[in-house]
Enzyme design. Structure first.
Site, PDB file in Angstrom:
ATOM      1  CE  LYS A  68      -0.027  -4.449  -0.117  1.00 47.34           C
ATOM      2  NZ  LYS A  68      -0.800  -5.409   0.651  1.00 47.34           N
TER       3      LYS A  68
ATOM      4  CE  LYS B 208      -2.844  -9.034   0.203  1.00 52.10           C
ATOM      5  NZ  LYS B 208      -3.578  -9.017   1.410  1.00 52.10           N
TER       6      LYS B 208
ATOM      7  CE  LYS C  16       6.445 -10.202   0.942  1.00 53.39           C
ATOM      8  NZ  LYS C  16       5.007  -9.933   0.813  1.00 53.39           N
TER       9      LYS C  16
ATOM     10  CG  ASP D 242       0.417  -8.629  -0.897  1.00 52.40           C
ATOM     11  OD1 ASP D 242       0.649  -9.275   0.145  1.00 52.40           O
ATOM     12  OD2 ASP D 242      -0.102  -7.510  -0.900  1.00 52.40           O
ATOM     13  CD  GLU D 243      -0.764 -11.742   1.613  1.00 53.14           C
ATOM     14  OE1 GLU D 243       0.313 -11.115   1.676  1.00 53.14           O
ATOM     15  OE2 GLU D 243      -1.873 -11.194   1.723  1.00 53.14           O
TER      16      GLU D 243
ATOM     17  CG  HIS E 142       4.263 -13.309   3.779  1.00 49.08           C
ATOM     18  ND1 HIS E 142       2.963 -13.727   3.875  1.00 49.08           N
ATOM     19  CD2 HIS E 142       4.226 -11.954   3.834  1.00 49.08           C
ATOM     20  CE1 HIS E 142       2.168 -12.672   3.975  1.00 49.08           C
ATOM     21  NE2 HIS E 142       2.900 -11.574   3.962  1.00 49.08           N
TER      22      HIS E 142
ATOM     23  CE  LYS F  78      -2.253  -4.992   6.254  1.00 49.68           C
ATOM     24  NZ  LYS F  78      -2.480  -4.968   4.813  1.00 49.68           N
TER      25      LYS F  78
ATOM     26  N   GLY G 179       0.629  -2.216   7.316  1.00 49.84           N
ATOM     27  CA  GLY G 179       0.098  -0.899   7.676  1.00 49.84           C
ATOM     28  C   GLY G 179       1.152   0.153   7.980  1.00 49.84           C
TER      29      GLY G 179
ATOM     30  CB  ALA H 109       5.504   0.737   3.459  1.00 49.90           C
ATOM     31  N   GLY H 110       3.460  -1.408   1.825  1.00 47.65           N
ATOM     32  CA  GLY H 110       2.745  -1.552   0.553  1.00 47.65           C
ATOM     33  C   GLY H 110       1.933  -0.284   0.342  1.00 47.65           C
ATOM     34  N   GLY H 111       0.792  -0.208   1.049  1.00 47.21           N
ATOM     35  CA  GLY H 111      -0.044   0.986   0.971  1.00 47.21           C
ATOM     36  C   GLY H 111       0.733   2.250   1.321  1.00 47.21           C
TER      37      GLY H 111
HETATM   38  C1  RUB Z   1       1.431  -5.499   4.006  1.00 46.44           C
HETATM   39  C2  RUB Z   1       1.320  -6.885   3.466  1.00 46.44           C
HETATM   40  C3  RUB Z   1       1.895  -8.083   4.178  1.00 46.44           C
HETATM   41  C4  RUB Z   1       1.766  -8.004   5.638  1.00 46.44           C
HETATM   42  C5  RUB Z   1       2.155  -9.273   6.386  1.00 46.44           C
HETATM   43  O1  RUB Z   1       0.795  -4.517   3.175  1.00 46.44           O
HETATM   44  O2  RUB Z   1       0.823  -7.082   2.404  1.00 46.44           O
HETATM   45  O3  RUB Z   1       1.338  -9.264   3.715  1.00 46.44           O
HETATM   46  O4  RUB Z   1       2.609  -7.047   6.035  1.00 46.44           O
HETATM   47  O5  RUB Z   1       2.055  -9.048   7.752  1.00 46.44           O
HETATM   48  P1  RUB Z   1       0.587  -3.001   3.672  1.00 46.44           P
HETATM   49  P2  RUB Z   1       2.949  -9.703   8.869  1.00 46.44           P
HETATM   50  O6  RUB Z   1       1.950  -2.394   3.861  1.00 46.44           O
HETATM   51  O7  RUB Z   1      -0.185  -2.306   2.572  1.00 46.44           O
HETATM   52  O8  RUB Z   1      -0.180  -3.062   4.945  1.00 46.44           O
HETATM   53  O9  RUB Z   1       4.326  -9.196   8.667  1.00 46.44           O
HETATM   54  O10 RUB Z   1       2.343  -9.202  10.134  1.00 46.44           O
HETATM   55  O11 RUB Z   1       2.860 -11.179   8.695  1.00 46.44           O
HETATM   56 MG    MG Z   2       0.656  -9.096   2.039  1.00 41.82          MG
END
Ligand code: RUB
Ligand code: MG
Length: 400
Positions: free
Chosen positions: A139, A141, A165, A167-168, A256, A296, A328, A349-351
């Site tokens: 992050k 992102k 990883k 981010d998407e 993902h 989240k 989250g 965990a990102g955040g």
């Molecule tokens: C999480 C994040 C991912 C989600 C995907 O970031 O970027 O794209 O986890 O969610 P953070 P899922 O840790 O800051 O919330 O696994 O539900 O598809």
């Molecule tokens: Mg993401």
């Protein structure tokens, strides 16, 4: 196990339709029938009729198990499988709502090799047996340049994550070209490895036009990639299949699922995560996001446990896919995830890492400490007494 396909649906019929007629309407639409009697049907076609195996009240509606003859499926063609089990039925006006909960395919319709690495293969690469893996999403992102992305990756690696990883929304944009980013990150991970002795995976996001995906993966592997990431809903199931089945793709595939919430979230309508999880495993995803029990984008714990079991329970001889819990999470949430989901899991965990008051390295340490505490059977608060990074994380986000 059945020799045909058994699909389980929740549905709520329109007020003028009986539940029996509604279940039959799905079975007919997806096999030999349509909305009215037809003159073109023949006696020999009837063996391909769908069948209502069971029908029971559930919540505001009903749950039905339908049997679709294996013969109506083209072995190995997943888009065709989905056109039956998850096809026109979602638009049937006689149903106010309908959700595909699960689907069982017989051996003959699973001519797939499944994951090349799977959970065991990934554990072998990292050198773990039973502890959860800890990962991070870089992050912000989008926005960081390759050098700063690599710096964040380095700090996370030094702090003890097993996986980093993209981010998407990050692929190959001009502010952070993929080649430059990948080379910079891999160089920094080598540096980290020379200090810690620990292998760390970097899932570079190669999601793109279907025709380009395998080529992107090959190119990434040439540049040193040790994992690739694909977004399976936006790219499509066959893009995942092409990627995972390509002999040239010699690294694990991280799957993902951005956009899944549009499909999976409504408890009355859409497609639950379980059928998607089964298909991703069949098509060769080595690890797959299935969700978290808190955080989240959390969802129902019972459903999630079953989704993860679909990835890890014995299934037509396919290797287990490593479930990923993400969204989250922070150190204070680790114990609840592991208690509910078990330790055969990747916690990302990102955040919850890059938002640590003392930075990414401390954040990574805190996540690992939270996982280590759970493995030692000690509460996070207790463990935090002599693990400063964890203490600081709990101070910041609390312990739940
Ligand atoms: C999480 C994040 C991912 C989600 C995907 O970031 O970027 O794209 O986890 O969610 P953070 P899922 O840790 O800051 O919330 O696994 O539900 O598809
Ligand atoms: Mg993401």
């Amino acid at each position: 196990m059945t020799k045909d396909v058994v699909a389980t649906y929740y549905f709520r019929p329109r007020s003028d339709t009986t539940p029996e007629a509604a279940a039959l309407a799905i079975a007919e639409e997806e096999t030999t029938g349509t909305w009215t009697e037809i003159t073109t049907t023949t006696e020999y076609v009837r063996r391909l009729d769908g069948e209502v195996l069971s029908l029971e009240p559930s919540g505001n509606g009903y749950v039905t198990r339908l049997c679709y003859p294996a013969e109506i499926f083209e072995a190995g063609n997943v888009p065709q499988y989905l056109s039956v089990v998850a096809g026109n039925l979602f638009g049937l006006a006689r149903l106010d709502a309908v959700r595909l909960l699960d689907v069982e395919f017989p051996e003959t319709l699973v001519p797939f090799a499944g994951p090349k690495f799977g959970m065991e293969g990934i554990r072998r690469l990292i050198g773990t047996t039973d502890r959860p893996h800890v990962g991070t999403i870089i992050k912000p992102k989008v926005g960081l340049n390759p050098k700063d992305t690599a710096e964040v990756a380095y700090k996370a690696a030094i702090g003890g994550v097993d996986l980093i990883k993209d981010d998407e929304t990050l692929t190959d944009q001009t502010f952070c070209p993929m080649d430059e980013r990948l080379q910079a990150v891999m160089a920094k991970l080598d540096e980290a490895k020379s200090e810690t002795g620990q292998e760390v995976l970097y899932a570079v996001n190669i999601s793109a036009r279907a025709d380009d995906i395998v080529e992107r993966a090959e190119h990434a592997i040439d540049l040193g990639a040790n994992m690739v990431m694909i977004d399976v809903i936006t790219c499509g199931f066959t893009a995942l299949q092409a990627l995972a089945e390509a002999p040239s793709v010699t690294v694990p595939v991280h799957v993902h699922r951005t956009m899944h919430g549009a499909i999976t979230r409504n408890p009355e309508h859409g497609i639950a995560m379980r059928p998607i999880a089964r298909i991703v495993r069949m098509l060769g995803g080595d690890q797959l996001h299935t969700g978290t029990v808190s955080g989240k984008m959390s969802h129902d714990v019972g459903e999630l446990r079953g989704d993860n079991a679909a990835l890890t329970d014995p299934y037509h001889g396919l290797k287990p896919t490593f479930p990923v819990a993400s969204g989250g999470l922070h150190p204070g949430k680790v114990a609840a995830e592991l208690k509910n989901l078990g330790t055969n899991i990747v916690l990302q965990a990102g955040g919850g890492i890059h938002g640590h008051p003392d930075g990414t390295e401390a954040g990574a340490r805190a996540m690992r400490q939270a996982a280590d505490a759970f493995m030692a059977g000690v509460s996070a608060e207790e463990y935090a007494k002599d693990h400063r990074e964890l203490a600081r994380a709990l101070e910041r986000w609390g312990n739940r």
